[in-house]
Scaffold this active site. Structure first.
Site, PDB file in Angstrom:
ATOM      1  CG  ASP A 113       9.329  29.912 116.874  1.00 20.77           C
ATOM      2  OD1 ASP A 113       9.105  28.703 117.306  1.00 20.77           O
ATOM      3  OD2 ASP A 113       9.594  30.844 117.650  1.00 20.77           O
ATOM      4  CG  ASP A 315       8.428  23.666 119.332  1.00 15.61           C
ATOM      5  OD1 ASP A 315       8.039  24.650 118.629  1.00 15.61           O
ATOM      6  OD2 ASP A 315       9.576  23.726 119.635  1.00 15.61           O
TER       7      ASP A 315
END
Length: 437
Positions: A113, A315
């Site tokens: 992440d 992201d």
């Protein structure tokens, strides 16, 4: 060029590590427990749905649902009230990292992440734990586990640390009711044949709202001191993501291996927000569809340094790319105008804009799509912004964000070498056949 270079590096060294004496910097001061500095190694990444007997439509549907949930979490981070006891983080994601923890080493998988910092996994004794495919880690059975004292700088790096019997405690919330709570500790993490001692992590003993078969925890790759790159004191990492549905693993390179990869132009300047310093904000000046430069003011993608609103982040865990509404509507209308095919409802598959394809595929002309970064123009391959969830249908892999922040998602990054260089505040891109031997 980048593809062949990347393949050469992977063939040259599946896992590489070099140790050298630590040097005194502000970052290594937080890593005083490490006796050696890791300078480079590789981690294999698997898509969370890899190996499951799912159709292409099901794979896309699940990925878009996860991405939509992640978008809500990211937006919750922007809108969370100041001074709340529990901070909100991104969580969730699309790519699993396989690693081991403890001595003896116990394997588990965790989400990679780039939108959060904490490394955590489920631990015994568990007040509330979700099902995972591997045994839940028991720190009492590991000879290398240590609790983290409350006075530790990495304990203080938590936004809301608490203390119990001089043991550092954490709580991470993820914006949609998901939450992990537990004790902070240090442990040996093993990636392939590379073992790294004294990594600070969260031992999650109360984990709510997770458990969808997506690993046993999370490895934060963000910009804060608790993330894996920060704890290893590496300022470069890169990944090359294989497309959704591919059985070939993706690759994550850290440190000197990422240093060896020259992605070249285009690139974009990294910006760090004082409000949400974890995120990788990038510098986007505009967009083009075909030969048309869209009438979007660059301020639509600018980060407001005063209040932390706006901006665009890159992201790994968000599936689609989301632009602020006025920018997205401009993109949407220009594609409708240039493609000139019947628009159909794609909401059942999670898309906002879909077209009915002609019976003769050779008649399908997809306009180019270019992202104008401050360090060059990135022209995406058409399969990175139009995908076909079913026969006779193509859909735009983009959407609209509602809270003023845009997100460069992972479908747009597939089959692309993406190099993060925080030391020089730049992200670089190069086309590549990810996973190629």
């Amino acid at each position: 060029m980048a593809s062949s270079l990347y393949s050469f590096l992977l063939a040259l060294s599946i896992v590489y590590i070099f140790v050298a004496p630590t040097h005194s910097t502000s970052r290594t001061a937080l890593n005083h427990r490490h006796e050696a500095k890791v300078t480079g190694f590789q981690i294999m990444l698997e898509h969370v749905d890899s190996g499951k007997n799912l159709t292409k439509f099901q794979l896309l549907e699940r990925a878009i649902e996860r991405g939509s949930r992640r978008l809500q979490r990211l937006e919750a981070m922007l809108n969370g009230p100041s001074g709340v006891e529990t901070s909100v983080y991104a969580g969730d994601g699309e790519y699993l990292m396989n690693l081991s923890i403890g001595t003896p080493a116990q394997p588990f998988s965790a989400i990679m992440d780039t939108g959060s910092d904490l490394i955590w996994t489920q631990c015994q004794p568990c007040t509330q734990c979700f099902n995972q495919s591997t045994p839940i880690f028991n720190p009492q059975g590991s000879s290398s586990f240590s609790t983290l004292p409350c006075s530790s700088q990495l304990c203080q790096a938590l936004s809301s640390p608490t203390c119990s019997n001089n043991f550092c405690q954490y709580t991470y919330g993820y914006g949609d009711g998901s939450e992990t709570q537990g004790s902070m500790g240090t442990e040996t993490l093993t990636f392939g044949s590379v073992s790294i001692p004294n990594i600070t992590f969260g031992c999650g003993e109360n984990n709510q709202g997770f458990g969808q078969g997506n690993g046993a925890g999370l490895v934060g790759m963000g910009r804060g001191p608790l993330s894996l790159p920060s704890q290893l004191d590496v300022t470069k990492f890169s990944y090359c993501m294989t497309p959704i549905g591919s059985s070939t693993p993706s690759n994550l390179l850290l440190g000197s291996l990422a240093n060896s990869v020259t992605a070249g132009s285009p690139n974009t300047t990294l910006i760090q927000s004082s409000q949400i310093p974890t995120f990788y904000y990038i510098t986007l000046n505009g967009l083009s569809v075909g030969s048309t430069r869209l009438p979007i003011d660059p301020s639509a993608f600018a980060l407001n340094s005063n209040n932390g609103t706006g901006g665009i982040i890159i992201d790994s865990g968000t599936t689609l790319t989301y632009f602020v509404n006025n920018a997205y509507q401009s993109v949407r209308q220009e594609f409708i105008s240039q493609i000139n095919l019947p628009v159909v409802n794609g909401s059942s598959s999670g898309f906002d804009l879909c077209f009915q394809t002609p019976s003769d595929p050779s008649n399908l002309q997809i306009p180019t799509f270019v992202m104008h970064f401050d360090g060059g123009d990135l022209e995406l391959p058409s399969e990175n912004y139009f995908i076909s969830p079913s026969n006779g249908l193509i859909c735009l892999a983009m959407g609209s964000s509602s809270q003023g922040m845009s997100i460069f998602g992972n479908i747009q990054q597939q089959n692309m070498l993406v190099v993060y260089d925080t030391g020089n505040s730049v992200v670089s891109f190069a086309s590549a056949q990810c996973g190629a031997s």
